[in-house]
Every structure is written in C-alpha cells, then in structure tokens.
Design an enzyme around this catalytic site. Structure first.
Site, PDB file in Angstrom:
ATOM      1  N   ARG A 125      -7.143  -7.649  -5.136  1.00  0.00           N
ATOM      2  CA  ARG A 125      -5.895  -6.911  -5.352  1.00  0.00           C
ATOM      3  C   ARG A 125      -4.702  -7.682  -4.799  1.00  0.00           C
ATOM      4  NH1 ARG A 125      -7.373  -1.641  -2.804  1.00  0.00           N
ATOM      5  NH2 ARG A 125      -8.811  -0.604  -4.201  1.00  0.00           N
ATOM      6  N   LYS A 148       2.736   2.053   0.431  1.00  0.00           N
ATOM      7  CA  LYS A 148       3.829   2.393  -0.482  1.00  0.00           C
ATOM      8  C   LYS A 148       3.888   3.879  -0.812  1.00  0.00           C
ATOM      9  CE  LYS A 148       2.984  -0.241  -3.775  1.00  0.00           C
ATOM     10  NZ  LYS A 148       2.877  -0.691  -5.168  1.00  0.00           N
ATOM     11  N   ARG A 161     -14.390   5.219   0.541  1.00  0.00           N
ATOM     12  CA  ARG A 161     -14.079   4.934  -0.862  1.00  0.00           C
ATOM     13  C   ARG A 161     -14.821   3.671  -1.269  1.00  0.00           C
ATOM     14  NH1 ARG A 161      -7.694   5.874  -0.733  1.00  0.00           N
ATOM     15  NH2 ARG A 161      -7.757   4.036  -2.046  1.00  0.00           N
ATOM     16  N   ARG A 197       7.553  -6.204 -13.643  1.00  0.00           N
ATOM     17  CA  ARG A 197       6.547  -7.202 -13.299  1.00  0.00           C
ATOM     18  C   ARG A 197       6.804  -8.544 -13.953  1.00  0.00           C
ATOM     19  NH1 ARG A 197       1.235  -3.321 -13.322  1.00  0.00           N
ATOM     20  NH2 ARG A 197       1.417  -2.747 -11.130  1.00  0.00           N
ATOM     21  N   ARG A 226     -12.066   1.839   7.096  1.00  0.00           N
ATOM     22  CA  ARG A 226     -11.609   3.228   7.107  1.00  0.00           C
ATOM     23  C   ARG A 226     -12.596   4.179   6.435  1.00  0.00           C
ATOM     24  NH1 ARG A 226      -6.437   2.767   2.886  1.00  0.00           N
ATOM     25  NH2 ARG A 226      -7.699   2.461   1.014  1.00  0.00           N
TER      26      ARG A 226
END
Ligand SMILES: [Zn+2]
Length: 216
Positions: free
Chosen positions: A172, A13, A161, A88, A127
């Site tokens: 998530r 996004k 991360r 939301r 990643r």
C-alpha cells in the site's frame, strides 16, 4: 477553505478528516464514497458511472469531475472541502482547479500526513480489537492489563483484520507513493504543501492540522 489530505492507509486520514469536519465546518469528499452514493441515488452521473463499471471499465476523469461538481453545487458555499484520494494525476489536478474556480473556490492547502514506513508496519501489524466491545489493543504497545482479557468488558475474544500484515502495508505504501508522485510537485511549486508528522498522537496531529488551517 479547501484542502487535499494525503497519506497512505493507516496514517490516520479518516480520523483526522472526521475531526476537521466537526471542528471546521468542512466535508470530506472521497471519490469512492461519492461514486457509490451517485450510483445508489441513480443521478444522471451515477447511471453513467454504473454503465461504465458494469462493462468492467474504469470510471473516466470526466465522470469523477462531474461527481465533484455536483457535490460542490449541493454543498453550502461556507462549507469547506477535504479531498481524499483525488486528484491522482496531473490531468485530474488541472480539472480540480477548474471545478473549484467554477464554484468560486481555491485550493488552500495540500497536507500530507507523513509516515515512517517501518513504524507504520509496526503500528498496523500489531493491532487488534476486542471482538465484543471494539476496544483497540496492540501486541507491543497496548496489551490488556490481564493477558487475554479485555480491560473494558472482560471478553476473551479478540480479532485482527486479515490485511493488517507487513506485505499488505508495504504494498500500500508503494502504491501510495506511485499515486502521489505525479501531483505533489504541482502543488509544491505553488508553495501550498505542508507535511504533518502522521506518526504523532492523534491529538498532536489534530493540533498540527489546526495550525496549518489557521495559517492563512
Ligand atoms: Zn471488550
């Protein structure tokens, strides 16, 4: 042009919003960013929000509506809005309609970057980046040419991360589904929801988004 961009963390996004901003004279309105900016600038709404947060309470729909209202008032009429992370709830969706109408705007599209959960887990958990130059790599899909050495700068330091793990990604996803479930049907009923394959390459997703925007 006013759109809502939906998609779980990791769907791209941020990248796509930046593209839309640059190519289509649009601005991303993220409620979190707006809130932080208003608090910092000590606007009336910002001061109110700060007091609420200092009490440990959640910022009300009224405050968020006021933030969006202020932001749209400050934006040129020719600048489109990309809503990110809002609305939301059904109540927020109704409030957004009212605010947009007040500014002579309508919601043109709700675009969902669709992801395959397992593929997203694969993408995110593998990643890592060069600690020196930031070049992105992936355990399974994009290893440096020489193992342990950055192609671009020769550094041997890499970083990951800490939240790029399977449990976090799946949590998530679940949170995302719970948050979009109340609002997607509202917009689907109006026939303005379009799904875009968020697992395609960045350029392909950009092309698909351009096609949706060009469709009115
Ligand atoms: Zn490097």
């Amino acid at each position: 042009m006013n759109i809502i961009l939906l998609g779980p963390p990791g769907a791209g996004k941020g990248t796509q919003s930046a593209n839309l901003e640059a190519k289509h004279n649009m601005r991303q309105l993220s409620t979190g960013d707006m809130l932080r900016a208003a608090v910092k600038a000590q606007t009336p709404v910002g001061l109110e929000a700060k007091a609420v947060m200092e009490r440990g309470d959640l910022v009300s729909d009224e405050i968020v509506s006021a933030l969006i209202n202020d932001e749209l008032a400050a934006m040129g009429d020719d600048v489109g809005a990309i809503f990110d992370g809002y609305p939301r709830t059904a109540a927020q969706a109704a409030a957004l309609d009212e605010i947009l109408a007040k500014h002579g705007r309508t919601l043109n599209h709700v675009i969902e970057l669709e992801v395959d959960e397992d593929a997203l887990v694969d993408r995110i958990t593998g990643r890592y980046t060069c600690a020196n130059c930031g070049t992105g790599y992936h355990d399974r899909h994009a290893q440096p040419e020489v193992e342990g050495i950055c192609d671009k700068c020769g550094s041997t330091e890499f970083k990951r991360r800490p939240d790029d793990n399977e449990e976090t990604v799946r949590n998530r996803m679940q949170e995302y589904r719970a948050k979009t479930a109340p609002i997607l049907p509202i917009y689907a009923e109006r026939g303005i929801v379009t799904g875009v394959d968020g697992m395609a390459s960045i350029d392909e997703v950009t092309e698909a988004l351009d096609a949706v925007l060009a469709s009115d």
